[in-house]
Design a protein around this motif. Structure first.
Motif, mmCIF file in Angstrom:
data_model
loop_
_atom_site.group_PDB
_atom_site.id
_atom_site.type_symbol
_atom_site.label_atom_id
_atom_site.label_comp_id
_atom_site.label_asym_id
_atom_site.label_seq_id
_atom_site.Cartn_x
_atom_site.Cartn_y
_atom_site.Cartn_z
ATOM 1 N N TRP A 92 0.877 -1.182 0.000
ATOM 2 C CA TRP A 92 0.000 0.000 0.000
ATOM 3 C C TRP A 92 0.910 1.227 0.000
ATOM 4 N N ARG A 93 1.428 1.544 -1.146
ATOM 5 C CA ARG A 93 2.519 2.502 -1.283
ATOM 6 C C ARG A 93 2.139 3.934 -0.926
ATOM 7 N N LEU A 94 0.842 4.306 -1.020
ATOM 8 C CA LEU A 94 0.432 5.676 -0.747
ATOM 9 C C LEU A 94 -0.125 5.874 0.659
ATOM 10 N N LEU A 95 -0.294 4.803 1.409
ATOM 11 C CA LEU A 95 -0.931 4.887 2.725
ATOM 12 C C LEU A 95 -0.060 5.688 3.692
ATOM 13 N N ARG A 96 -0.624 6.783 4.199
ATOM 14 C CA ARG A 96 0.118 7.665 5.094
ATOM 15 C C ARG A 96 -0.445 7.704 6.508
ATOM 16 N N HIS A 97 -1.709 7.379 6.652
ATOM 17 C CA HIS A 97 -2.377 7.604 7.943
ATOM 18 C C HIS A 97 -3.271 6.411 8.263
ATOM 19 N N ILE A 98 -3.047 5.770 9.413
ATOM 20 C CA ILE A 98 -3.914 4.705 9.917
ATOM 21 C C ILE A 98 -4.379 5.103 11.310
ATOM 22 N N ASP A 99 -5.686 5.093 11.522
ATOM 23 C CA ASP A 99 -6.252 5.438 12.832
ATOM 24 C C ASP A 99 -7.257 4.355 13.220
ATOM 25 N N MET A 100 -6.896 3.568 14.236
ATOM 26 C CA MET A 100 -7.744 2.464 14.706
ATOM 27 C C MET A 100 -8.267 2.748 16.113
ATOM 28 N N THR A 101 -8.423 3.990 16.484
ATOM 29 C CA THR A 101 -8.825 4.372 17.837
ATOM 30 C C THR A 101 -10.049 3.580 18.307
ATOM 31 N N GLY A 102 -9.934 2.994 19.498
ATOM 32 C CA GLY A 102 -11.068 2.312 20.118
ATOM 33 C C GLY A 102 -11.447 0.987 19.493
ATOM 34 N N SER A 103 -10.615 0.445 18.633
ATOM 35 C CA SER A 103 -10.910 -0.862 18.009
ATOM 36 C C SER A 103 -10.468 -1.973 18.964
ATOM 37 N N GLN A 104 -11.354 -2.337 19.867
ATOM 38 C CA GLN A 104 -11.021 -3.250 20.960
ATOM 39 C C GLN A 104 -10.789 -4.688 20.496
ATOM 40 N N TYR A 105 -11.245 -5.000 19.287
ATOM 41 C CA TYR A 105 -11.103 -6.372 18.798
ATOM 42 C C TYR A 105 -9.780 -6.588 18.056
ATOM 43 N N LEU A 106 -9.058 -5.521 17.784
ATOM 44 C CA LEU A 106 -7.789 -5.642 17.077
ATOM 45 C C LEU A 106 -6.797 -6.406 17.939
ATOM 46 N N ILE A 107 -6.285 -7.504 17.409
ATOM 47 C CA ILE A 107 -5.395 -8.369 18.182
ATOM 48 C C ILE A 107 -3.946 -8.094 17.858
#
Length: 925
Positions: free
Chosen positions: A659-674
């Protein structure tokens, strides 16, 4: 030292601060230090309103006295400063009556400088000039200069030369006694204005410099608000001044009402600039409605306090904001403009006349007349035909708007029929034909005639139709999706769609008045947004699923529920009500959206799963996303930002993804993310937010190799026990590991991290700062609140000379000797509040550490809840200190007689004493 008496068993302290003498506002005119005039009043006339004037200054003088010396030097100095000045060249004075040219010059000048010299009264010509000047006193400022004469001679008119002069005039004008009396009255009035008294031993250059500087500084303000289309403003200013009644001591709230684009904000801006100098503080809150929706009312309260008090306040809720505004501003005479208010809540949070000092004025602009029912309201009407024509010419012809012919006049009037006096529409229409020959206007008129509707939206569409294809597409993206977003963010997201940077297209849209910039945010008038949305709606008026962009809630839900989605849809902006508990089905809703580029979903609940998402997505925000994972074939090579607040996502992707252009990831409050994915090929990632991912356990080793990562937020990732080594985080500026309660060791640093500026370790189980500390040499903020196992930081902090903010509340640190090396420290806190806070630190039983005197950059100091008896004399060395907190200091008896020079606020057991830093005094109660 001044002794304080204890008032009760719980140690409440009482201070009484009062100001010695009133604060005097400087006079309208300033006399020089050579010889000042102290017994005459200043002119009370306000700066003249903007109108078309030929000259800035008219000079009235007696030629034989001052033409070749003072007046000549004054005239030359004004010209050098770029001040357009009229001076009689000596060729006009041929008769006994003033020439018409001079009367016209007097009328068309903003200022009149009257050089009153020994032989001035001998000249009937000069006396006619001064009488004409006094007739225009309300329209201009009159500045007298008493050149080698006593002002009282002109007021009393009893000296020998006055007697001789008026004896001559009375004889020459024996048939016109009223004329002579008019001259006497004019001399008397001018002599009673504040001006300059220049004697033989004075320096002409000093007086000339002061006159030029005064006029120049006032003209700067006038010019700053008199350019670019302030058409018809004179009448608005006259009306608004009557509503404001500045001299009235009560608090007044005035509403400005009218439809969008009518000029409410412009009127408020001009009034604000004209009148703000007469108030102790002033603040213009622009676009209150938009800011409240985007940032919240609390942000506006903080902005208001910051502008009026010049200090930042940590306001946590609207109730707290109201109380602070009331307490801090109740004695202040302020001017406030609340622009574009649309709810009662905004008024209640920002505007209560009881909160402000006497003489305050609050101006509110709104489209809702009902909202202003409790105030005086000034309704803004459309422009008159003449003003509308002038505004159109200014935008159609720019600098040559005076040079128009009969044909262009005829064509202009045809355009104005569609604008109906609305300034915004007129400006856009004028810009649409700018630079084109008048002959080509007929085609524009034909296009208008093809559309018989005269709504404003149709008028604005003329400008849209003149855009290039890429400019049109970006305009529609902003109108339907990006309004209010940061310009750089929008450019980054859209860049992948075009073969060039869209910055130039956005610049064109700004130049054509289709969008504007508010700070760094892209904004547009509601009429312009309506234009963009209407254009999209007209693609398929009865079939929203066939339109390129969707933003209407019911239309989108219908498309999802009925599986009507088509390949035409490029963007979806779905925002529901926070009170909406309806759960909608999402099964296969995106299957046909192969061109979907922009997707934003918030406050809407869905259930189900999807098998397809468009690989053309550039921006994806889906709050409360029900998906456990993305579709297996989802490969968005153009994705720039990914926001999945409170989602059910367990893992973003498996294996390596390019994902060459991806600059910003925001997973705030994603309680299921392991676990986090493999970031090896995500080379452009700059921001990673995992805050509140409480189920997160595993961090992929590639996290430590993100070379472009600038911001990493893992706050409250309470299941994380270790973090992989930081091998290549060379760009990282902010690292937040607060409330990662299971973290006992800082990640191993193997590469360079000199760019790190902010480090937040609040609530972790760290026992010491991360070695080697040389990697943190550039750190400006360090938060160790609640790190109860950290005892000693002295050795580490000696390497952190750039540190400005240090928070150590809840640690076991007791030795404060490290403060000696903190030359740049501005905030030291035990509780996390901004400013120096060593409150409730029991080690200060009797004395405050002398180390504090080394904190020369300190602005706030909190000593509350301590047991010290006195403030040390050395305290006054904190020269930048503004606020001092002494709440619940039960044993305090003595404060120094000499306090820091900039101290303005003293907080004692819930009271705020506002001090005059030029004359402070404390009395024992």
């Amino acid at each position: 030292m001044l002794r304080l008496s204890l008032l009760s068993s719980i140690g409440l302290l009482g201070f009484l601060a009062f100001k010695l003498g009133p604060k005097h506002r400087p006079p309208t005119l300033h006399a020089p230090s050579i010889t000042t005039i102290t017994d005459i009043p200043s002119s009370s006339s306000p700066p003249p309103p903007f109108r078309k004037l030929t000259y800035d200054v008219f000079i009235s003088f007696r030629g034989e006295d001052t033409r070749r010396n003072f007046t000549d030097h004054l005239y030359a100095a004004l010209k050098r400063k770029g001040i357009h000045t009229f001076r009689d060249d000596g060729q006009l004075e041929k008769g006994k009556s003033i020439a018409p040219e001079l009367s016209k010059a007097i009328e068309e000048s903003r200022y009149a400088i009257v050089v009153l010299s020994r032989n001035y009264a001998n000249s009937s010509w000069c006396l006619d000039e001064i009488a004409n000047i006094l007739d225009c006193l309300e329209k201009k400022k009159v500045l007298p200069v008493f050149y080698d004469v006593d002002p009282s001679d002109f007021r009393k008119q009893t000296g020998d030369h006055f007697k001789k002069a008026f004896a001559k005039h009375e004889k020459a004008f024996k048939d016109e006694p009223d004329k002579v009396q008019r001259w006497r009255s004019a001399l008397f009035q001018v002599a009673n204005l504040c001006g300059w008294h220049l004697k033989d031993d004075g320096y002409e250059s000093v007086v000339i410099q002061e006159i030029v500087e005064k006029i120049s500084s006032e003209l700067i303000q006038t010019v700053s608000i008199s350019e670019d289309g302030l058409v018809g403003m004179d009448s608005h200013l006259k009306e608004m001044r009557s509503y404001l009644d500045i001299e009235c001591p009560d608090v007044r709230v005035i509403g400005i009402y009218g439809m969008g684009g009518i000029g409410k904000t412009t009127i408020a801006e001009v009034v604000f600039e004209r009148e703000k100098a007469q108030f102790e503080g002033y603040c213009f809150l622009k676009d209150v409605r938009e800011a409240a929706e985007k940032l919240g009312v609390v942000h506006l309260q903080m902005q208001l306090l910051s502008s009026l008090l010049k200090i930042d306040e940590d306001v946590r809720n609207t109730r707290m904001g109201k109380n602070i505004i009331k307490e801090r501003l109740r004695n202040n005479r302020v001017l406030i403009v609340l622009d574009d208010v649309n709810t009662e809540d905004q008024l209640e949070a920002l505007c209560d006349r009881k909160w402000f000092g006497q003489g305050s004025r609050i101006i509110i602009t709104s489209r809702d007349e009902h909202l202003l029912r409790a105030f005086e309201v000034y309704k803004v009407n459309p422009l008159s035909d003449d003003d509308a024509l002038q505004l159109f010419r200014m935008n159609a012809f720019k600098e040559d708007h005076e040079l128009v012919g009969e044909e262009s006049l005829k064509q202009s009037k045809e355009f104005l029929k569609y604008a109906n006096g609305l300034p915004l529409a007129i400006k856009v229409l004028g810009g649409s034909v700018n630079g084109r020959s008048v002959e080509s206007w007929s085609s524009e008129l034909d296009r208008l005639k093809d559309n018989p509707e005269k709504k404003i939206i149709d008028v604005l569409k003329v400008s849209f139709d003149g855009l290039r294809k890429t400019e049109q597409e970006i305009f529609l993206d902003i109108a339907c999706f990006f309004k209010g977003d940061d310009i750089n963010r929008v450019i980054r997201v859209l860049k992948g769609r075009y073969n060039h940077c869209p910055r130039i297209d956005i610049k064109v849209l700004i130049e054509k008045s289709l969008i504007t910039l508010l700070g760094k945010k892209l904004w547009m008038h509601d009429l312009m947004q309506t234009l963009g949305q209407e254009i999209v709606c007209q693609e398929y008026p009865e079939k929203p699923e066939e339109c390129s962009r969707l933003w209407v809630h019911n239309d989108i839900i219908d498309v999802f529920d009925q599986s009507k989605a088509t390949n035409a849809i490029q963007s979806i902006f779905l925002k529901g009500s926070t009170k909406d508990d309806v759960v909608h089905s999402i099964n296969d809703s995106f299957s046909n959206m192969h061109k979907l580029r922009l997707l934003k979903i918030s406050n809407v609940k869905f259930s189900g799963s999807i098998k397809y998402l468009s690989n053309k997505l550039q921006f994806l925000q889906w709050d409360d996303c029900p998906l456990g994972s993305f579709p297996s074939h989802f490969q968005p090579d153009n994705l720039v930002e990914l926001h999945m607040h409170s989602s059910r996502i367990e893992q973003l992707w498996r294996g390596k993804k390019v994902w060459r252009l991806l600059r910003h990831i925001d997973m705030t409050g994603s309680q299921y993310l392991i676990s986090t994915p493999d970031f090896t090929e995500v080379l452009s990632l700059e921001i990673l937010v995992l805050e509140g991912c409480t189920g997160l356990v595993e961090l992929h080793p590639s996290l430590g190799s993100l070379k472009k990562l600038v911001f990493l937020n893992m706050r409250n990732c309470k299941s994380v026990e270790s973090i992989p080594p930081f091998t290549s985080l060379e760009s990282l500026k902010t690292l937040n590991l607060s409330l990662c309660s299971r973290l006992k060791m800082f990640p191993k640093i193997e590469g360079h991290m000199e760019s790190l500026l902010e480090l937040d370790l609040e609530g972790t189980s760290f026992e010491e700062l991360p070695p080697p500390v040389e990697h943190l040499a550039g750190l400006t903020k360090l938060n160790l609140i609640g790190c109860s196992k950290i005892v000693e930081i002295l050795e580490n902090l000696n390497c952190m000379e750039s540190l400005e903010q240090l928070y150590i509340g809840g640690t076991a640190i007791r030795d404060t000797s490290f403060l000696v090396c903190m030359k740049n420290l501005k905030s030291l806190s035990c509780k996390g509040s901004r400013g120096l806070d060593i409150s409730d630190c029991n080690q200060m039983d009797e004395d405050i550490p002398d180390d504090l005197s080394s904190l020369i950059s300190l602005r706030k100091l909190n000593l509350s809840g301590n047991c010290f008896v006195r403030l040390p004399e050395i305290f006054f060395q904190l020269s930048k200190l503004v606020a001092l907190y002494l709440w619940n200091c039960k044993r305090l008896e003595l404060v120094p007689q000499k306090l820091p020079s900039n101290l303005k606020f003293l907080f004692v057991d819930g009271e705020t004493l506002i001090l005059d830093n030029l004359c402070m005094m404390y009395l024992t109660i």
